[in-house]
Design a protein around this motif. Structure first.
Motif, PDB file in Angstrom:
ATOM      1  N   GLY A 156     -11.811   6.594   0.254  1.00 13.12           N
ATOM      2  CA  GLY A 156     -11.793   6.040   1.632  1.00 13.12           C
ATOM      3  C   GLY A 156     -13.317   6.395   2.190  1.00 13.12           C
TER       4      GLY A 156
ATOM      5  N   LEU B  92      -7.768  -1.375   6.196  1.00 17.96           N
ATOM      6  CA  LEU B  92      -7.192  -2.228   4.961  1.00 17.96           C
ATOM      7  C   LEU B  92      -7.282  -3.726   5.364  1.00 17.96           C
TER       8      LEU B  92
ATOM      9  N   VAL C  99     -10.051  -3.663  -3.624  1.00 17.30           N
ATOM     10  CA  VAL C  99      -9.780  -3.330  -2.220  1.00 17.30           C
ATOM     11  C   VAL C  99      -9.138  -1.897  -2.314  1.00 17.30           C
TER      12      VAL C  99
ATOM     13  N   GLY D 145      -6.808   1.231  -1.556  1.00 17.70           N
ATOM     14  CA  GLY D 145      -5.852   1.343  -0.535  1.00 17.70           C
ATOM     15  C   GLY D 145      -4.509   0.280  -0.958  1.00 17.70           C
TER      16      GLY D 145
ATOM     17  N   TYR E 270       0.967  -1.233   0.113  1.00 20.11           N
ATOM     18  CA  TYR E 270       0.030   0.077  -0.017  1.00 20.11           C
ATOM     19  C   TYR E 270       0.851   1.372  -0.051  1.00 20.11           C
TER      20      TYR E 270
ATOM     21  N   GLN F  29     -11.253  -4.409   5.161  1.00 17.55           N
ATOM     22  CA  GLN F  29     -11.867  -4.481   3.964  1.00 17.55           C
ATOM     23  C   GLN F  29     -11.289  -5.482   3.041  1.00 17.55           C
TER      24      GLN F  29
ATOM     25  N   PRO G  65      -8.464   3.182   2.051  1.00 19.72           N
ATOM     26  CA  PRO G  65      -9.232   1.872   2.472  1.00 19.72           C
ATOM     27  C   PRO G  65     -10.589   2.549   2.740  1.00 19.72           C
TER      28      PRO G  65
END
Ligand code: ATP
Ligand code: MG
Length: 394
Positions: free
Chosen positions: A203, A27, A70, A72, A10, A30, A175
């Protein structure tokens, strides 16, 4: 080759100190959410500045695709992790890795070792040299290219040793859950689902509101909005969709106001109701799919007049400066395009005037709205009281 582990990369810019924990925890949450529907057993964990996904009995394509949803994540690296049994063993393991990973040996490569554990007997340069030599000895066809290698072979010496050479791109962004919640005005069109996707990428978690006008808009038109919300939820996580029955209000405006002002007055009503629900539900902003000049209600003047009804919350319009084609490109990428172009009526097309105002004047619009003052507040309260709430999962 089968992998039991993935290293999740990330972007670390802006996530220092306390924010870093929030970012990483979101993160992890998620990733767990995204993997829930996938076959297999997964364990997602943090370890000193790294996030790992351990996977068993899983389908590689399915897991990679889930991770690519996802926000992030910037990179997904299928990883081989080994224990440290000395440097000879490491070299042997690397040779085995290269053999299995690259059946076709007509490749160039470069070793990129990092020694996070400083008590390892060799430094990074020495590891690069000796591992490179071991690979060249084992496979005469393979060549070194330090500038543009086909394969960048990463070796990270930590408590365990990580070996990886492939980074599958993630979607980037932040995220979901790190930036508060927004209320998306979601229609059945092309733009608003894309706007939801884009804001979620920063986010923001999402709730949505859809104004339904039965029988002028059909059940199929509503189903279309549900289907779109489901596609957006594949990125944003679950979305609570608030369906507002707008028919009575729509008819009332139609009866009382000049028809060329219908769209503007209706949109002002959308915003007013959306803001009320948003505030009740703890949302910090409204989000729409508007873009300057796209239609008559999206001129600078129209947007200004519509925006004026919002009392507290800001309205975010992620697509404001986008060309239609750029929006279409994103909608194709997130699989909403095909759903959006299905030809079910929306309330705007049913009640649209032949010559809608393109440069509305706020005072004139407010004057027209005076004709609504007898019943409007009650009707809005009534509509909000009877909102249908549907939880949408990917
Ligand atoms: P979209 O492609 O998102 O439908 P559009 O180009 O058709 O947008 P408009 O119909 O002017 O544009 O709508 C502008 C914005 O208002 C939409 O992007 C959406 O955010 C919101 N909106 C329009 N109709 C509805 C509806 N029935 N329910 C909820 N929001 C709506
Ligand atoms: Mg529309």
């Amino acid at each position: 080759m089968e992998f039991k582990l993935f290293l999740i990369k990330y972007a670390e810019i802006g996530v220092k100190g306390k924010n870093r924990f929030l970012f990483e925890d979101a993160l992890v949450r998620q990733i767990n959410l995204a993997l829930k529907p996938a076959d297999g057993t997964f364990h997602v964990y943090k370890e000193v500045g790294r996030i790992y996904v351990e996977a068993q009995d899983y389908d590689y394509e399915e897991v990679v695709e889930a991770l690519q949803h996802v926000f992030g994540i910037v990179g997904i690296c299928p990883l081989v992790q080994i224990e440290d049994h000395g440097f000879e063993d490491l070299k042997a393991q690397i040779v085995k890795y290269m053999d299995e990973m690259y059946p076709n040996k007509k490749i160039t490569f470069k070793v990129n070792a990092r020694r996070a554990r400083k008590n390892y007997p060799l430094n990074s340069m020495e590891i690069n040299g000796a591992v490179g030599e071991a690979v060249l000895d084992a496979f005469p066809e393979i060549q070194v290219d330090v500038h543009h290698p086909d394969v960048l072979l990463n070796i990270e010496i930590r408590q365990m040793i990580n070996i990886y050479s492939k980074t599958i791109p993630g979607p980037g962004g932040m995220p979901v859950g790190t930036a508060g919640k927004g209320m998306l005005l979601l229609s059945g069109g092309i733009d608003s689902p894309v706007a939801g996707y884009m804001i979620a990428k920063r986010g923001v978690s999402l709730e949505a509101v859809y104004f339904h006008t039965p029988p002028y808009t059909s059940e199929r038109a509503k189903q279309k909005v549900l289907d779109l919300a489901k596609k957006v939820a594949a990125y944003s996580g679950p979305i609570l969709l608030n369906v507002v029955n707008f028919t009575d209000i729509q008819m009332y405006i139609y009866e009382q106001c000049p028809h060329e002002e219908l769209t503007i007055i209706m949109k002002r009503c959308f915003y007013k109701i959306a803001e009320r629900i948003a505030k009740d539900h703890g949302c910090l902003a409204l989000v729409t799919g508007e873009s300057i000049g796209q239609v008559s209600s999206q001129t600078m003047q129209s947007l200004g007049v519509i925006n004026d009804v919002c009392e507290e919350l800001p309205v975010f319009r992620p697509l404001i400066a986008f060309d239609k084609q750029d929006i279409v490109d994103i909608s194709e990428k997130i699989n909403t395009y095909e759903i959006s172009i299905a030809p079910y009526e929306d309330c705007c097309t049913t009640f649209v005037a032949k010559h809608p105002v393109t440069k509305p004047n706020l005072n004139i619009i407010k004057k027209s709205e005076l004709k609504l003052q007898d019943k409007m507040d009650d009707m809005i309260n009534e509509a909000i009281e009877h909102v249908e709430q549907i939880m949408i999962h990917a």
